[in-house]
Write a protein that holds these residues in place. Structure first.
Motif, short mmCIF file in Angstrom:
data_model
loop_
_atom_site.label_atom_id
_atom_site.label_comp_id
_atom_site.label_asym_id
_atom_site.label_seq_id
_atom_site.Cartn_x
_atom_site.Cartn_y
_atom_site.Cartn_z
N GLN A 96 0.81 -1.21 0.00
CA GLN A 96 0.00 0.00 0.00
C GLN A 96 0.85 1.27 0.00
OE1 GLN A 96 -3.60 -0.15 -0.28
NE2 GLN A 96 -2.75 -2.11 -0.94
N VAL A 103 -4.58 6.52 -5.25
CA VAL A 103 -4.18 5.17 -5.67
C VAL A 103 -2.97 4.71 -4.86
CG1 VAL A 103 -3.36 3.74 -7.57
CG2 VAL A 103 -5.03 5.54 -8.01
N THR A 104 -3.06 3.49 -4.32
CA THR A 104 -1.92 2.84 -3.68
C THR A 104 -1.68 1.49 -4.35
OG1 THR A 104 -3.27 1.75 -2.00
CG2 THR A 104 -2.39 3.93 -1.46
N THR A 105 -0.49 0.97 -4.17
CA THR A 105 -0.16 -0.33 -4.75
C THR A 105 0.90 -1.02 -3.90
OG1 THR A 105 0.58 -1.49 -6.75
CG2 THR A 105 1.65 0.61 -6.26
N ASP A 106 0.93 -2.33 -3.92
CA ASP A 106 2.05 -3.07 -3.36
C ASP A 106 3.21 -2.98 -4.34
OD1 ASP A 106 0.21 -3.72 -1.42
OD2 ASP A 106 0.02 -5.83 -1.99
N SER A 122 5.12 -2.72 -9.60
CA SER A 122 3.92 -3.01 -8.84
C SER A 122 3.75 -4.52 -8.70
CB SER A 122 2.69 -2.41 -9.51
OG SER A 122 2.53 -2.93 -10.82
N ASP A 125 0.80 -7.27 -10.48
CA ASP A 125 0.73 -7.16 -11.94
C ASP A 125 2.06 -6.91 -12.61
OD1 ASP A 125 0.88 -4.66 -10.87
OD2 ASP A 125 -0.73 -3.78 -12.05
#
Length: 339
Positions: A96, A103-106, A122, A125
């Motif tokens: 996060q 927007v958050t992402t691992d 990311s 994906d």
């Protein structure tokens, strides 16, 4: 004479046990598929929606290298594997992280040594978030000062900001490491230098870096000297807090993994590379507790997760690099007890 001989044998036996050669070997639950070249460092990404679909990433450290993705059965996930990397060294993940206000992402981050840069993707994906990479250590292009090696991510519980803490193949006796803030930039992330810190003995190198986010510490292996401890928060001070473990290692102090439990309890597991064992220290006090023989050879990197993943790893997962182009997976309860 007979008494002296018995005494010598007894002392030698104690010495062998203390340095780990007589420790019973703990067999891995899983041995991964083989990489092409030279495994080095793992990272564990936990799928929060379905832990059985978690991924273990591992570097293959060569000019034609890769970041391999493995499932929990140790099988290569080809569509998640990143190939064509120039000597990827160490790898880490974080959860996060902000890309922008909404927007958050691992993320997955690793050093690409021969291109002198950090890479950032990311997860799951596997989309690049770094516009091709971020150059580091460009101030002195000699004596391997410009080659990044170790890396770990710190996400501040206080501010929510994420940071990359990066080490290099060789460098100065002070300010050996650099810390970069990960700055959200819409569809990618930029890097902002916020700190230089960390003493270096000059004995060999600093590669393994690990962060205890909850307690706010960063640890790294000054390979022939000790495990060194600093504050992870960039404005908390640059003094060295501890230098521990020297007497517990045969020679090279390598990979560091931090097993975290509630109330600050847990363990710091560190590879004793030439001994072929792992030394376990108390997370709070950094006191040496015991050593374990996991059957690996010349282990560089290791990583740990303390929660449930699946029926094979109900108590957590410990991953160790093995010097045969693979990684070993262990149910964590074989190594340490939950606190």
């Amino acid at each position: 004479m007979f008494y002296m001989k018995k005494l010598f044998i007894a002392i030698a036996s104690i010495s062998l046990i203390s340095c780990g050669t007589q420790l019973p070997e703990i067999k891995p639950d899983i041995i991964t598929d083989s990489t092409l070249h030279d495994t080095d460092d793992p990272a564990i990404w936990v799928n929060q929606e379905n832990t059985e679909e978690s991924i273990v990433f591992g570097t293959d450290k060569e000019t034609d290298g890769a970041i391999y993705a493995f499932d929990l059965n140790g099988k290569i996930i080809e569509e998640k594997t990143l190939r064509g990397m120039k000597r990827p060294n160490n790898v880490d993940v974080e959860y996060q992280v902000k890309l922008n206000d909404s927007v958050t992402t691992d993320i997955l981050m690793f050093t690409e040594r021969e291109r002198e840069q950090i890479r950032l993707f990311s997860v799951p994906d596997m989309k690049p978030l770094d516009r091709g990479g971020f150059k580091v250590f460009q101030e002195k292009r000699e004596n391997e000062w410009n080659f990044p090696m170790g890396i770990s991510i710190y996400k501040s519980p206080k501010t929510g900001k994420a940071y990359a803490i990066v080490g290099r193949k060789n460098g100065p006796k002070t300010n050996y490491l650099q810390q970069f803030e990960l700055v959200p930039a819409g569809d990618h992330i930029q890097f902002k230098l916020v700190r230089e810190f960390g003493n270096f003995s000059g004995e060999k190198e600093i590669e393994a870096i690990a962060v205890d986010e909850e307690l706010g510490y960063v640890y790294y292996s000054d390979e022939k000297v000790c495990v060194k401890k600093y504050y992870a928060e960039p404005d908390a001070g640059n003094e060295e807090l501890s230098c521990f473990g020297k007497e517990n290692f045969n020679r090279d102090i390598e990979g560091i993994a931090i097993a975290t439990y509630k109330d600050g309890e847990g363990y710091i597991l560190v590879s004793d590379q030439q001994q072929g064992t792992f030394n376990v220290f108390d997370r709070k006090t950094n006191e040496f507790l015991f050593a374990k023989n996991l059957g690996t050879t010349e282990t560089d990197g290791c990583e740990v997760y303390t929660g449930y993943l699946n029926e094979k790893f109900p108590n957590g997962l410990f991953v160790a690099m093995n010097d045969n182009k693979n990684f070993y997976f262990y149910d964590l309860s074989k190594i340490v007890k939950a606190k």
